[in-house]
Design a protein around this motif. Structure first.
Motif, short mmCIF file in Angstrom:
data_model
loop_
_atom_site.label_atom_id
_atom_site.label_comp_id
_atom_site.label_asym_id
_atom_site.label_seq_id
_atom_site.Cartn_x
_atom_site.Cartn_y
_atom_site.Cartn_z
N HIS A 54 0.77 -1.11 0.12
CA HIS A 54 0.06 -0.05 0.09
C HIS A 54 1.00 1.07 0.10
O HIS A 54 0.58 2.21 -0.81
CB HIS A 54 -1.01 0.02 1.21
N HIS B 157 1.18 4.41 -2.85
CA HIS B 157 1.58 5.87 -2.55
C HIS B 157 2.55 6.58 -3.02
O HIS B 157 2.52 7.85 -3.63
CB HIS B 157 1.23 6.13 -1.12
N GLN C 95 -2.74 12.05 1.26
CA GLN C 95 -3.87 11.52 0.81
C GLN C 95 -4.91 11.35 2.01
O GLN C 95 -4.50 11.02 2.91
CB GLN C 95 -3.72 10.44 -0.06
N ASP D 243 -7.08 8.51 3.51
CA ASP D 243 -6.79 7.35 3.38
C ASP D 243 -7.16 6.76 4.63
O ASP D 243 -6.83 6.63 5.82
CB ASP D 243 -5.42 6.97 2.92
N HIS E 19 -0.25 1.38 6.74
CA HIS E 19 0.89 1.64 6.06
C HIS E 19 2.26 1.47 6.99
O HIS E 19 2.07 1.13 8.38
CB HIS E 19 0.90 3.26 5.69
ZN LIG Z 1 -4.14 4.49 -0.19
#
Ligand SMILES: [Zn+2]
Length: 239
Positions: A102, A106, A203, A205, A209
């Motif tokens: 992920h 990004h 972002q 989101d 992460h």
């Molecule tokens: Zn994302």
């Protein structure tokens, strides 16, 4: 209502919770809190186990419904009572691969926007593989290696990731978020979770992460496809 523990700590692998309710028809359990990511934004849901009443149950799927996260157990599981304690463990190897993937997507998104001005329209991933759709008229085979090299240069910058949960009004004043179509968020949402790769990408989101791009590994751009004159799909692998 399920408290979403993964939103503030994506490295949480095990957690204690209380069963709020069960759905015997669908073989699902709702907990007061969970580290299981229920899927969304292109990131698949987590798998793992729940230990309840002295038994261990496989979690075959997690899904958000309204304010609740449902944990689906194997067909035929005898569900414990509401109010009982539960202990959850994620399939961490898979989840961590999804976190790396992920974050890699990004990095791709931030790099392609900075270098070519192309905006993202969607994406999808599985562990160590992903794709992203861009409005990217100029995309052609000759750019594949250039993009791959730029993405790996960004990863090598050892950039930190910063997660914030901001009031809606504050989030809507961030120009970078407006670019990534924050205006598509439903009216009722009061808080916006943001994921920032410092110096590269920001972002709205909900996903999980890694803390730093150094954990991603190496990204290979493995393919691209034209989905029309403007829309292009880029495929990556994380190694
Ligand atoms: Zn994302």
């Amino acid at each position: 209502m399920t408290e979403l523990l993964y939103q503030t700590d994506s490295y949480l692998k095990e957690f204690e919770a209380v069963i709020q309710r069960t759905d015997s028809e669908r073989g699902a359990v709702v907990l007061d809190r969970t580290a299981f990511y229920p899927g969304g934004g292109g990131q698949p849901c987590d798998l793992g186990v729940l230990r309840m009443g002295g038994s261990e149950f496989r979690v075959e799927k997690a899904k958000k419904e309204g304010e609740d996260v449902l944990h689906f157990l194997p067909v035929g599981s005898v569900l414990p009572e509401s109010g009982a304690a539960a202990q959850g463990s994620l399939d961490w190897e898979r989840r961590y691969q999804l976190m790396r993937t992920h974050t890699a997507l990004h990095v791709l998104c931030g790099t392609v926007f900075r270098d070519y001005g192309a905006q993202v329209t969607g994406g999808d991933m599985e562990p160590l593989k992903g794709r992203m759709d861009f409005e990217f008229e100029r995309m052609q085979a000759g750019l594949v290696h250039e993009i791959e090299a730029a993405v790996n240069r960004e990863i090598a910058q050892v950039r930190s990731l910063k997660i914030q949960i901001l009031p809606r009004e504050q989030a809507f004043q961030i120009p970078d978020l407006i670019r990534t179509k924050i205006n598509l968020l439903p009216e009722g949402i009061q808080f916006v979770r943001t994921v920032e790769i410092e110096g590269l990408d920001l972002q709205a989101d909900g996903g999980t992460h890694v803390r730093n791009t150094s954990e991603v590994g190496r990204v290979r751009v493995v393919d691209y496809k034209s989905k029309g004159a403007i829309n292009k799909r880029i495929y990556i692998e994380v190694v």
